[in-house]
Design a protein around this motif. Structure first.
Motif, short mmCIF file in Angstrom:
data_model
loop_
_atom_site.label_atom_id
_atom_site.label_comp_id
_atom_site.label_asym_id
_atom_site.label_seq_id
_atom_site.Cartn_x
_atom_site.Cartn_y
_atom_site.Cartn_z
N ASP A 84 0.81 -1.22 0.00
CA ASP A 84 0.00 0.00 0.00
C ASP A 84 0.84 1.27 0.00
O ASP A 84 0.38 2.32 -0.43
CB ASP A 84 -0.95 0.01 1.21
N ASP A 85 2.07 1.18 0.50
CA ASP A 85 2.94 2.35 0.59
C ASP A 85 4.33 2.02 0.07
O ASP A 85 5.30 1.94 0.84
CB ASP A 85 3.02 2.86 2.04
N PRO A 86 4.46 1.82 -1.25
CA PRO A 86 5.78 1.47 -1.79
C PRO A 86 6.78 2.61 -1.63
O PRO A 86 6.44 3.78 -1.85
CB PRO A 86 5.47 1.20 -3.27
N GLU A 87 7.98 2.26 -1.20
CA GLU A 87 9.06 3.24 -1.06
C GLU A 87 10.21 2.81 -1.96
O GLU A 87 10.84 1.78 -1.72
CB GLU A 87 9.52 3.34 0.40
N PHE A 88 10.46 3.60 -2.97
CA PHE A 88 11.48 3.24 -3.95
C PHE A 88 12.85 3.67 -3.46
O PHE A 88 13.15 4.85 -3.27
CB PHE A 88 11.17 3.90 -5.30
N GLY A 89 13.70 2.66 -3.25
CA GLY A 89 15.08 2.92 -2.89
C GLY A 89 15.98 2.51 -4.04
O GLY A 89 15.63 1.65 -4.85
N ARG A 90 17.12 3.12 -4.13
CA ARG A 90 18.03 2.79 -5.22
C ARG A 90 18.61 1.41 -5.01
O ARG A 90 19.05 1.06 -3.93
CB ARG A 90 19.15 3.82 -5.33
N SER A 91 18.61 0.63 -6.07
CA SER A 91 19.24 -0.68 -6.02
C SER A 91 20.74 -0.51 -5.88
O SER A 91 21.31 0.52 -6.24
CB SER A 91 18.92 -1.45 -7.31
N ALA A 92 21.38 -1.53 -5.34
CA ALA A 92 22.84 -1.51 -5.24
C ALA A 92 23.50 -1.85 -6.57
O ALA A 92 24.71 -2.00 -6.65
CB ALA A 92 23.31 -2.48 -4.17
N GLY A 93 22.70 -1.95 -7.63
CA GLY A 93 23.25 -2.21 -8.95
C GLY A 93 23.91 -0.97 -9.53
O GLY A 93 24.10 0.04 -8.85
N ASP A 94 24.23 -1.03 -10.80
CA ASP A 94 24.88 0.08 -11.49
C ASP A 94 23.99 1.31 -11.44
O ASP A 94 22.81 1.26 -11.77
CB ASP A 94 25.13 -0.33 -12.95
N ALA A 95 24.55 2.44 -11.00
CA ALA A 95 23.78 3.69 -10.92
C ALA A 95 23.77 4.44 -12.25
O ALA A 95 23.27 5.56 -12.31
CB ALA A 95 24.35 4.58 -9.82
N ALA A 96 24.29 3.82 -13.31
CA ALA A 96 24.27 4.46 -14.62
C ALA A 96 22.83 4.59 -15.11
O ALA A 96 21.95 3.82 -14.72
CB ALA A 96 25.09 3.63 -15.62
N PRO A 97 22.55 5.58 -15.97
CA PRO A 97 21.18 5.79 -16.45
C PRO A 97 20.61 4.53 -17.09
O PRO A 97 21.25 3.89 -17.92
CB PRO A 97 21.35 6.91 -17.49
N ALA A 98 19.40 4.16 -16.68
CA ALA A 98 18.71 2.99 -17.20
C ALA A 98 17.58 3.43 -18.12
O ALA A 98 16.91 4.43 -17.86
CB ALA A 98 18.17 2.13 -16.07
#
Length: 305
Positions: A84-98
């Motif tokens: 009900d309350d999704p919180e988007f956190g950055r994945s530990a994957g590549d921070a390059a533009p996807a």
């Protein structure tokens, strides 16, 4: 014309915003991610759940843990639980533009702006930490990911091997040119600048024209946008599914707007238009609701437990 969802009462919309028999449609847009609650073909509450401009969205089903929704952003992959309350956190994957994201074999497949294709495994009961990032290869101008398929300017590519089976993963070119979108559930389908194709004895033409988008449910049902028109492919209960031009029909959408994002959920198909209208069909015709978004880039559906 099918009835607009504006005709549904506020009380009904509150029911459909609950968790019973609810599917959430996550719509990636240039202003962020809009979540729309659906109950069959009824459209309920909708809200903005991420403010980062999103280039694509995908849902990763998981056994025993909450499903995950991932969005491709200029800062890389961002992941949240389906709740009900999704919180988007950055994945530990590549921070390059996807530029695109899909789900396959228990992990996200992420297409990066520089052409790299990464497999991002997410472990634990939450949206992280990542269990590992594997570079599978690279393509020219990636545009879409679905299941094991990647659409790119240099054609369609396929991920082979299985992490779960301990096989070596690889990215293999499988033909065509100027691929704009792919559907990897069931029969492989590819939307290209010269037409829509299905994979039989090689790539076979389903529809001629400029194909921009395609989606499938893995059970013989599919949607495709060709020359600006939305077409529907119905499944065959006998299992003898054909994919040539005669098996497709024009969709009778309730709005005269261009379809740009296509998706499937349990028993429903969803189309989002460039003007920001979400249309849903549960088998009895299309219903629609204006959700007020622009720059629509993708849609993915998640069952809410």
């Amino acid at each position: 014309m099918a009835p607009a969802e504006d005709d549904i009462s506020i009380e009904e919309k509150r029911v459909y915003a609950g968790t019973a028999d609810r599917t959430d449609a996550y719509v990636a847009t240039g202003n962020g991610v809009v979540r729309v609650a659906l109950s069959a073909d009824k459209v309920g509450a909708f809200d903005m759940v991420a403010r980062d401009p999103a280039r694509d969205v995908a849902v990763l089903p998981r056994d025993g843990d909450p499903d995950l929704v991932g969005i491709a952003t200029a800062d890389g992959l961002r992941v949240a639980r389906v709740d009900d309350d999704p919180e988007f956190g950055r994945s530990a994957g590549d921070a390059a533009p996807a530029v695109a994201v899909g789900a396959h074999d228990g992990a996200f497949l992420v297409a990066l702006e520089d052409g790299g294709i990464d497999r991002v495994a997410v472990g634990g009961g939450d949206a992280g930490p990542t269990a590992g990032v594997t570079r599978l290869g690279s393509v020219s101008e990636p545009r879409a990911v679905d299941g094991p398929l990647v659409a790119a300017a240099d054609g369609v590519h396929r991920v082979t091997g299985s992490e779960g089976a301990g096989e070596d993963l690889a990215l293999t070119a499988v033909g065509l040119d100027d691929a704009r979108d792919v559907a990897g559930a069931g029969m492989p389908l590819a939307a290209t600048g010269s037409g829509l194709y299905w994979l039989g004895n090689g790539w076979m033409t389903a529809l001629e024209g400029t194909a921009e988008a395609v989606a499938a449910d893995g059970d013989g049902h599919a949607l495709a946008v060709v020359d600006g028109e939305l077409l529907v492919h119905a499944g065959d209960a006998s299992g003898a599914v054909a994919w040539d031009a005669e098996t497709w029909r024009l969709a009778d959408l309730p709005v005269d707007e261009e379809a740009v994002a296509l998706g499937y959920g349990p028993g429903i198909s969803v189309t989002v238009t460039a003007a920001g209208t979400l249309c849903v069909d549960a088998g009895d015709g299309w219903r629609h609701q204006v959700v007020g978004v622009r720059d629509v880039a993708g849609v993915a559906l998640a069952v809410v437990e």
